[in-house]
Design a protein around this motif. Structure first.
Motif, mmCIF file in Angstrom:
data_model
loop_
_atom_site.group_PDB
_atom_site.id
_atom_site.type_symbol
_atom_site.label_atom_id
_atom_site.label_comp_id
_atom_site.label_asym_id
_atom_site.label_seq_id
_atom_site.Cartn_x
_atom_site.Cartn_y
_atom_site.Cartn_z
ATOM 1 N N ARG A 115 4.009 1.629 -0.991
ATOM 2 C CA ARG A 115 4.731 1.794 -2.238
ATOM 3 C C ARG A 115 3.797 2.266 -3.358
ATOM 4 N NH1 ARG A 115 9.743 0.408 -3.875
ATOM 5 N NH2 ARG A 115 10.103 1.085 -1.734
ATOM 6 N N ALA A 116 2.584 1.742 -3.385
ATOM 7 C CA ALA A 116 1.627 2.174 -4.404
ATOM 8 C C ALA A 116 1.259 3.643 -4.215
ATOM 9 C CB ALA A 116 0.377 1.299 -4.349
ATOM 10 N N ARG A 117 1.086 4.069 -2.962
ATOM 11 C CA ARG A 117 0.768 5.475 -2.704
ATOM 12 C C ARG A 117 1.927 6.372 -3.107
ATOM 13 N NH1 ARG A 117 -2.513 9.069 -3.501
ATOM 14 N NH2 ARG A 117 -2.618 10.787 -2.017
ATOM 15 N N ARG A 128 0.840 -1.205 0.000
ATOM 16 C CA ARG A 128 0.000 0.000 0.000
ATOM 17 C C ARG A 128 0.872 1.250 0.000
ATOM 18 N NH1 ARG A 128 -2.743 -2.529 4.363
ATOM 19 N NH2 ARG A 128 -4.662 -3.565 3.700
ATOM 20 N N ARG A 167 4.125 5.838 -5.451
ATOM 21 C CA ARG A 167 4.173 5.905 -6.909
ATOM 22 C C ARG A 167 3.058 6.782 -7.463
ATOM 23 N NH1 ARG A 167 5.823 -0.429 -8.166
ATOM 24 N NH2 ARG A 167 8.045 -0.123 -7.823
ATOM 25 N N ALA A 168 1.873 6.699 -6.866
ATOM 26 C CA ALA A 168 0.761 7.519 -7.336
ATOM 27 C C ALA A 168 1.080 9.002 -7.188
ATOM 28 C CB ALA A 168 -0.508 7.169 -6.566
ATOM 29 N N TRP A 195 5.324 1.807 -12.439
ATOM 30 C CA TRP A 195 5.206 3.050 -11.680
ATOM 31 C C TRP A 195 3.816 3.648 -11.797
ATOM 32 C CZ3 TRP A 195 7.945 5.697 -8.100
ATOM 33 C CH2 TRP A 195 9.242 5.247 -7.829
ATOM 34 N N ALA A 196 3.075 3.279 -12.828
ATOM 35 C CA ALA A 196 1.741 3.832 -13.022
ATOM 36 C C ALA A 196 0.668 3.044 -12.275
ATOM 37 C CB ALA A 196 1.405 3.874 -14.510
ATOM 38 N N ASP A 197 1.025 1.916 -11.674
ATOM 39 C CA ASP A 197 0.059 1.080 -10.963
ATOM 40 C C ASP A 197 -0.113 1.595 -9.531
ATOM 41 O OD1 ASP A 197 -0.315 -0.518 -13.147
ATOM 42 O OD2 ASP A 197 1.206 -1.977 -12.559
ATOM 43 N N SER A 198 -1.212 2.253 -9.267
ATOM 44 C CA SER A 198 -1.431 2.833 -7.945
ATOM 45 C C SER A 198 -2.304 1.950 -7.054
ATOM 46 C CB SER A 198 -2.085 4.215 -8.084
ATOM 47 O OG SER A 198 -3.327 4.114 -8.769
ATOM 48 N N ASP A 199 -2.811 0.850 -7.579
ATOM 49 C CA ASP A 199 -3.651 -0.058 -6.806
ATOM 50 C C ASP A 199 -2.818 -1.256 -6.370
ATOM 51 O OD1 ASP A 199 -5.545 -1.648 -5.672
ATOM 52 O OD2 ASP A 199 -6.735 -1.946 -7.496
ATOM 53 N N TRP A 200 -2.481 -1.300 -5.094
ATOM 54 C CA TRP A 200 -1.607 -2.364 -4.606
ATOM 55 C C TRP A 200 -2.247 -3.741 -4.741
ATOM 56 C CZ3 TRP A 200 -2.655 -5.708 -0.517
ATOM 57 C CH2 TRP A 200 -3.790 -5.407 0.248
#
Length: 319
Positions: free
Chosen positions: A212-214, A210, A216-217, A234-239
């Motif tokens: 890491r996804a935040r 979570r 990157r977002a 890097w564009a994947d914001s949904d963990w």
């Protein structure tokens, strides 16, 4: 005359890796002669852990902590050009990340898996997965942040072998050029047939994923060069995209201490007749070619994260 043994230099960028950086450094210290670390703005204890290791072992070299955007070419290139000040011809350097563990230690790999004329090795990833059962155990409290003290190989056992590969291990020569436009040096060397096996743990538990996804977002939303990264990780914001079913086809189970199967993928190799020409070129012509290549600019550096974005990151991800 006895020649000095080649040294092995690890080039390690880090950011918010407090859950695993200690294990990473302990692993690297089993084989590396120098670990050059650049922290790109951690908001957890990553940099402090690196400093603690450096105080106890001079092979850990904390170069800098600075809030910069991740730029593959500029970040890796800057690290290399700091580290090369300590390199000698015949040494080896490696691009490494904090979530990677070498299944065959690089000095052993060079000695047992590479022929003398091979001077660059590409990696063989074993992508370890976060399964639905792992997430359920975390959410039910059967696994907690305290379990991060356990070796990561005890926590994540299922992996998928990757056919994708990229150069990771390279023999150094003092004429080689790594310009700011490239993620690896020009004419790095003659590519080895065998791949360097690496266990890769990018998704270790729901909380880490979570976070890491935040990260990157926020980064993608505030860096114009990343606005068109559709399809890039890097564009994947949904963990939750990284959770895999327990019965995912193609997964393999690994028991720590057991051998990994050798997959022998060859997609990183060019056709035999091209490799024959490359071997001749890499044997006789590299110093001449190096002098014709673009050099590294002394002003090249990863782009700084503006203070307003740093404050957003601190608010969202700070301790």
């Amino acid at each position: 005359m006895v020649m000095d043994k080649p040294r092995f230099h690890a080039l390690l960028p880090v950011r918010d890796e407090a859950d695993i950086i200690g294990q990473c450094l302990r692993h690297m210290l089993t084989w590396a002669d120098a670990i050059h670390v650049f922290d790109t703005g951690s908001l957890d204890d990553t940099w402090e852990i690196v400093q603690d290791f450096a105080a106890k072992d001079r092979r850990v070299i904390p170069l800098k902590k600075d809030a910069v955007y991740y730029s593959e070419q500029l970040l890796r290139g800057w690290l290399f050009h700091q580290a090369r000040k300590q390199m000698r011809n015949g040494d080896w350097f490696l691009r490494v990340d904090a979530d990677e563990f070498h299944q065959i230690l690089p000095p052993e790999f060079v000695r047992t898996r590479m022929r003398k004329h091979e001077t660059v090795a590409w990696m063989q990833y074993y992508h370890f997965q976060m399964t639905a059962s792992d997430v359920k155990a975390w959410e039910s409290g059967k696994e907690t942040p305290t379990d991060r003290q356990r070796p990561i190989e005890e926590r994540r056992r299922w992996y998928i072998p990757s056919d994708y590969s990229e150069p990771r291990l390279c023999r150094y020569r003092d004429t080689m050029q790594w310009p700011a436009t490239h993620s690896f040096p020009f004419n790095a060397g003659y590519v080895a047939r065998e791949r360097l096996p690496i266990r890769h743990y990018p998704h270790r538990d729901p909380e880490q994923s979570r976070r890491r996804a935040r990260l990157r977002a926020i980064m993608v939303a505030n860096y114009h060069e990343w606005c068109q990264l559709e399809g890039h990780h890097w564009a994947d914001s949904d963990w939750k995209k990284y959770i895999v079913p327990d019965d995912l086809p193609g997964m393999h189970h690994w028991q720590p201490g057991a051998e990994f199967p050798d997959f022998h993928f060859t997609s990183h190799l060019l056709r035999p007749h091209i490799r024959t020409v490359q071997r001749l070129v890499h044997t006789f012509c590299l110093p001449v070619l190096d002098r014709r290549r673009n050099t590294w600019s002394e002003t090249a550096y990863p782009p700084k994260i503006p203070d307003v974005v740093v404050k957003v990151l601190e608010r969202e991800l700070g301790r």
